[in-house]
Design a protein around this motif. Structure first.
Motif, PDB file in Angstrom:
ATOM      1  N   ILE A   1       0.846  -1.204   0.000  1.00 34.67           N
ATOM      2  CA  ILE A   1       0.000   0.000   0.000  1.00 34.67           C
ATOM      3  C   ILE A   1       0.882   1.254   0.000  1.00 34.67           C
ATOM      4  CG2 ILE A   1      -1.631   1.353   1.407  1.00 34.67           C
ATOM      5  CD1 ILE A   1      -2.839  -1.380   2.289  1.00 34.67           C
ATOM      6  N   TYR A   2       1.907   1.235   0.845  1.00 36.29           N
ATOM      7  CA  TYR A   2       2.827   2.389   0.910  1.00 36.29           C
ATOM      8  C   TYR A   2       3.388   2.696  -0.487  1.00 36.29           C
ATOM      9  CZ  TYR A   2       7.050   5.099   1.829  1.00 36.29           C
ATOM     10  OH  TYR A   2       8.028   6.064   1.785  1.00 36.29           O
ATOM     11  N   LEU A   3       3.860   1.659  -1.159  1.00 33.62           N
ATOM     12  CA  LEU A   3       4.486   1.860  -2.476  1.00 33.62           C
ATOM     13  C   LEU A   3       3.472   2.360  -3.502  1.00 33.62           C
ATOM     14  CD1 LEU A   3       6.748  -1.319  -2.606  1.00 33.62           C
ATOM     15  CD2 LEU A   3       7.525   1.044  -2.379  1.00 33.62           C
ATOM     16  N   ALA A   4       2.311   1.708  -3.548  1.00 33.14           N
ATOM     17  CA  ALA A   4       1.309   2.095  -4.556  1.00 33.14           C
ATOM     18  C   ALA A   4       0.911   3.554  -4.376  1.00 33.14           C
ATOM     19  CB  ALA A   4       0.089   1.191  -4.450  1.00 33.14           C
ATOM     20  N   LYS A   5       0.608   3.942  -3.133  1.00 27.58           N
ATOM     21  CA  LYS A   5       0.094   5.303  -2.906  1.00 27.58           C
ATOM     22  C   LYS A   5       1.171   6.363  -3.096  1.00 27.58           C
ATOM     23  CE  LYS A   5      -3.975   4.234  -0.270  1.00 27.58           C
ATOM     24  NZ  LYS A   5      -4.782   4.445   0.914  1.00 27.58           N
ATOM     25  N   THR A   6       2.366   6.115  -2.556  1.00 22.57           N
ATOM     26  CA  THR A   6       3.406   7.154  -2.699  1.00 22.57           C
ATOM     27  C   THR A   6       3.801   7.305  -4.164  1.00 22.57           C
ATOM     28  OG1 THR A   6       5.153   5.544  -2.143  1.00 22.57           O
ATOM     29  CG2 THR A   6       4.340   6.962  -0.351  1.00 22.57           C
ATOM     30  N   ILE A   7       3.906   6.198  -4.871  1.00 20.10           N
ATOM     31  CA  ILE A   7       4.316   6.275  -6.277  1.00 20.10           C
ATOM     32  C   ILE A   7       3.211   6.904  -7.128  1.00 20.10           C
ATOM     33  CG2 ILE A   7       4.793   4.874  -8.336  1.00 20.10           C
ATOM     34  CD1 ILE A   7       6.379   3.011  -6.411  1.00 20.10           C
ATOM     35  N   PHE A   8       1.998   6.352  -7.005  1.00 19.54           N
ATOM     36  CA  PHE A   8       0.906   6.847  -7.861  1.00 19.54           C
ATOM     37  C   PHE A   8       0.690   8.343  -7.682  1.00 19.54           C
ATOM     38  CE2 PHE A   8      -3.489   8.130  -8.360  1.00 19.54           C
ATOM     39  CZ  PHE A   8      -3.724   7.773  -9.682  1.00 19.54           C
ATOM     40  N   HIS A   9       0.585   8.788  -6.429  1.00 17.71           N
ATOM     41  CA  HIS A   9       0.215  10.186  -6.184  1.00 17.71           C
ATOM     42  C   HIS A   9       1.326  11.175  -6.526  1.00 17.71           C
ATOM     43  CE1 HIS A   9      -3.787   9.602  -4.675  1.00 17.71           C
ATOM     44  NE2 HIS A   9      -3.370   8.630  -3.884  1.00 17.71           N
ATOM     45  N   SER A  10       2.538  10.696  -6.728  1.00 21.45           N
ATOM     46  CA  SER A  10       3.604  11.631  -7.123  1.00 21.45           C
ATOM     47  C   SER A  10       3.976  11.458  -8.593  1.00 21.45           C
ATOM     48  CB  SER A  10       4.838  11.430  -6.232  1.00 21.45           C
ATOM     49  OG  SER A  10       5.365  10.131  -6.387  1.00 21.45           O
ATOM     50  N   SER A  11       3.260  10.568  -9.291  1.00 22.23           N
ATOM     51  CA  SER A  11       3.588  10.292 -10.700  1.00 22.23           C
ATOM     52  C   SER A  11       2.605  11.012 -11.620  1.00 22.23           C
ATOM     53  CB  SER A  11       3.507   8.789 -10.962  1.00 22.23           C
ATOM     54  OG  SER A  11       2.147   8.416 -11.099  1.00 22.23           O
ATOM     55  N   PRO A  12       2.896  11.090 -12.915  1.00 15.63           N
ATOM     56  CA  PRO A  12       1.973  11.759 -13.842  1.00 15.63           C
ATOM     57  C   PRO A  12       0.625  11.058 -13.973  1.00 15.63           C
ATOM     58  CG  PRO A  12       4.143  11.453 -14.834  1.00 15.63           C
ATOM     59  CD  PRO A  12       4.141  10.663 -13.570  1.00 15.63           C
ATOM     60  N   PHE A  13       0.482   9.855 -13.426  1.00 12.27           N
ATOM     61  CA  PHE A  13      -0.840   9.214 -13.410  1.00 12.27           C
ATOM     62  C   PHE A  13      -1.751   9.850 -12.346  1.00 12.27           C
ATOM     63  CE2 PHE A  13       0.112   4.729 -15.307  1.00 12.27           C
ATOM     64  CZ  PHE A  13       0.452   5.337 -16.511  1.00 12.27           C
TER      65      PHE A  13
ATOM     66  N   GLU B   1       2.658  20.448 -11.034  1.00 15.95           N
ATOM     67  CA  GLU B   1       2.905  20.220  -9.614  1.00 15.95           C
ATOM     68  C   GLU B   1       4.137  19.310  -9.425  1.00 15.95           C
ATOM     69  OE1 GLU B   1       1.580  21.685  -7.146  1.00 15.95           O
ATOM     70  OE2 GLU B   1       2.186  20.438  -5.436  1.00 15.95           O
ATOM     71  N   ILE B   2       4.258  18.290 -10.270  1.00 14.37           N
ATOM     72  CA  ILE B   2       5.401  17.378 -10.174  1.00 14.37           C
ATOM     73  C   ILE B   2       6.706  18.155 -10.330  1.00 14.37           C
ATOM     74  CG2 ILE B   2       6.645  15.551 -11.440  1.00 14.37           C
ATOM     75  CD1 ILE B   2       3.922  14.204 -11.873  1.00 14.37           C
ATOM     76  N   LYS B   3       6.728  19.091 -11.270  1.00 10.99           N
ATOM     77  CA  LYS B   3       7.966  19.850 -11.491  1.00 10.99           C
ATOM     78  C   LYS B   3       8.295  20.705 -10.271  1.00 10.99           C
ATOM     79  CE  LYS B   3       8.516  19.526 -16.392  1.00 10.99           C
ATOM     80  NZ  LYS B   3       7.526  18.463 -16.597  1.00 10.99           N
ATOM     81  N   GLU B   4       7.251  21.282  -9.639  1.00  8.88           N
ATOM     82  CA  GLU B   4       7.481  22.059  -8.406  1.00  8.88           C
ATOM     83  C   GLU B   4       8.052  21.141  -7.316  1.00  8.88           C
ATOM     84  OE1 GLU B   4       6.880  25.296  -7.882  1.00  8.88           O
ATOM     85  OE2 GLU B   4       6.077  25.656  -9.893  1.00  8.88           O
ATOM     86  N   ILE B   5       7.412  19.998  -7.141  1.00  9.67           N
ATOM     87  CA  ILE B   5       7.819  19.090  -6.051  1.00  9.67           C
ATOM     88  C   ILE B   5       9.231  18.558  -6.294  1.00  9.67           C
ATOM     89  CG2 ILE B   5       7.278  16.946  -4.805  1.00  9.67           C
ATOM     90  CD1 ILE B   5       4.355  17.345  -5.692  1.00  9.67           C
ATOM     91  N   SER B   6       9.519  18.210  -7.554  1.00 13.26           N
ATOM     92  CA  SER B   6      10.825  17.581  -7.811  1.00 13.26           C
ATOM     93  C   SER B   6      11.983  18.541  -7.527  1.00 13.26           C
ATOM     94  CB  SER B   6      10.899  17.009  -9.224  1.00 13.26           C
ATOM     95  OG  SER B   6      10.773  18.040 -10.159  1.00 13.26           O
ATOM     96  N   VAL B   7      11.731  19.864  -7.617  1.00 13.90           N
ATOM     97  CA  VAL B   7      12.789  20.821  -7.266  1.00 13.90           C
ATOM     98  C   VAL B   7      13.096  20.709  -5.772  1.00 13.90           C
ATOM     99  CG1 VAL B   7      13.349  23.284  -7.082  1.00 13.90           C
ATOM    100  CG2 VAL B   7      12.218  22.413  -9.131  1.00 13.90           C
TER     101      VAL B   7
END
Ligand code: SR1
Ligand code: MG
Length: 403
Positions: free
Chosen positions: A146-158, A164-170
């Motif tokens: 669950i940890y992996l699915a949620k952290t990955i999905f919600h920070s990915s372009p899906f 927002e991703i570009k802001e966060i990745s900085v």
């Protein structure tokens, strides 16, 4: 969060940690008055101080984690950015947005002292220690899935807009810690490098590995994937020393290596570290350890299930319903994860940072057997990662090597 001049950084001692908390207590009311604080440094990791602060009057407690300006495992000759404390605290806070029950609560941060004050998890055990002691954790695989699915999905372009991703990745640009992984996981163990640390009885096996050009080519490709694939905000160091457990609960800690990287990296490291424990146990008692295989099976299956559900219900991607797209993504993540798991298995035997699961096998012959098995399995994972389509195939391969 507080911020003082950068020059105010100094490593805490047990005494100054108490003074720091007493001062902060006046502002934040961390402990009820009157309080009588006790402090103990309990850090056993490679990089940081960890202070346990308890109030003997109320019984309440908390943890202060402080980054040192160098890697504790090597010493002052290896300087290391203090900014990692901020990255770690922000990564915990980010994870708390999607998996609040699976990370410790951050109470306060101080960027200049490189401090994070967080919930005390003293009732928990470090997973690596628990596994070495023979404990079993029936919920672990589901929680990590669950940890992996949620952290990955919600920070990915899906699951998140590209703006927002570009802001966060900085905010999570983490070059120094990524360099550690680049060197210690993906480069040095494949060459005769002076950071390596392996036992004399492995010399011939390691020399053979260094001469294996096919293996080196595939390791090079995985290194390239690590360096270039910015798919999701990942933990970056998800070994079994980065997980706290009780019989029922799981908390993922220590995301100081967090950055926008390949989505399969955390899964690969987790699988490899569970397998290092499996390899160790099988070398000691010559049994197959089905509970550990069950853990990684559940991790992968729950990860896939949850990820698919999130794609179904919370996506921001127009192509998500396109036949085969989500399955393609999951297959790619799994293939990368298998390759990364292979690199992790190899570096924990040849490289600088070892694991107690293997190093603590007291019988030299059994330790040698475990080390060789880890190297063989690691090489197979790297070379054949495209052939393993399911976790069951990966486990079957592991069982064959450990026979
Ligand atoms: C110098 S740091 C050595 C290792 O400890 C960390 O937990 C990472 O795994 C790193 O590779
Ligand atoms: Mg760590």
């Amino acid at each position: 969060s507080t911020s003082i001049a950068t020059t105010s950084y100094e490593p805490l001692t047990e005494e100054t940690a108490i003074a720091y908390i007493e001062k902060l207590n006046q502002k934040l009311g961390l402990f009820p008055a009157p309080s009588l604080l006790l402090c103990k440094e309990i850090g056993d990791g490679n990089l940081n101080y960890v202070f346990h602060l308890s109030d003997s009057l109320s019984g309440q407690s908390l943890i202060i984690k402080q980054a040192l300006p160098y890697a504790k495992v090597v010493g002052e000759s290896w300087p290391l950015t203090l900014r990692r404390a901020k990255i770690e605290a922000e990564a915990l806070q980010k994870a708390a947005e999607t998996v609040p029950s699976l990370v410790p609560n951050v109470i306060h941060t101080d960027d200049d002292l490189a401090i994070t004050i967080m919930e005390d998890l003293s009732d928990y055990t470090i997973l690596r220690k628990g596994l070495i002691d023979g404990e079993t954790y029936p919920n672990l695989g589901r929680h990590i899935g669950i940890y992996l699915a949620k952290t990955i999905f919600h920070s990915s372009p899906f699951g998140e807009s590209q703006q927002e991703i570009k802001e966060i990745s900085v905010r999570f640009t983490n070059p120094e810690l990524c360099k550690i992984t680049e060197d210690l996981v993906f480069t040095d163990p494949f060459f005769d490098h002076d950071t390596n640390d392996f036992e004399d009885h492995l010399k011939d096996t390691v020399n053979e590995l260094w001469k294996n050009e096919e293996l080196k080519l595939e390791a090079a490709k995985l290194k390239y994937t690590f360096l270039t694939k910015s798919e999701a905000l990942i933990h970056g160091d998800l070994h079994t020393g980065s997980v706290f457990v009780t019989a029922e609960e799981t908390k993922v800690i220590d995301p100081e290596f967090a950055f926008y990287g390949p989505a399969g990296f955390d899964l690969g490291l987790f699988i490899a570290n569970i397998l290092l424990n499996t390899i160790s146990k099988t070398a000691i008692d010559e049994q197959q350890h089905s509970d550990l295989y069950q853990t990684i099976t559940e991790t992968v299956e729950v990860f896939k299930e949850e990820y698919k559900k999130l794609c179904q219900n919370h996506h921001v991607e127009a192509f998500i319903q396109t036949e085969g797209y989500v399955d393609y993504m999951l297959a790619t993540i799994f293939e990368d994860a298998v390759g990364f798991a292979g690199c992790e298995l190899i570096r924990r035997i040849i490289g600088l940072a070892h694991v107690a699961d293997i190093d603590n096998i007291s019988d030299c012959q059994k330790r040698l057997c475990a080390q060789k098995n880890a190297l063989e399995l690691g090489s197979t994972f790297i070379l054949k990662r495209r052939n393993f389509r399911t976790i069951h195939q990966l486990i079957q391969e592991t069982k064959d090597v450990l026979k």
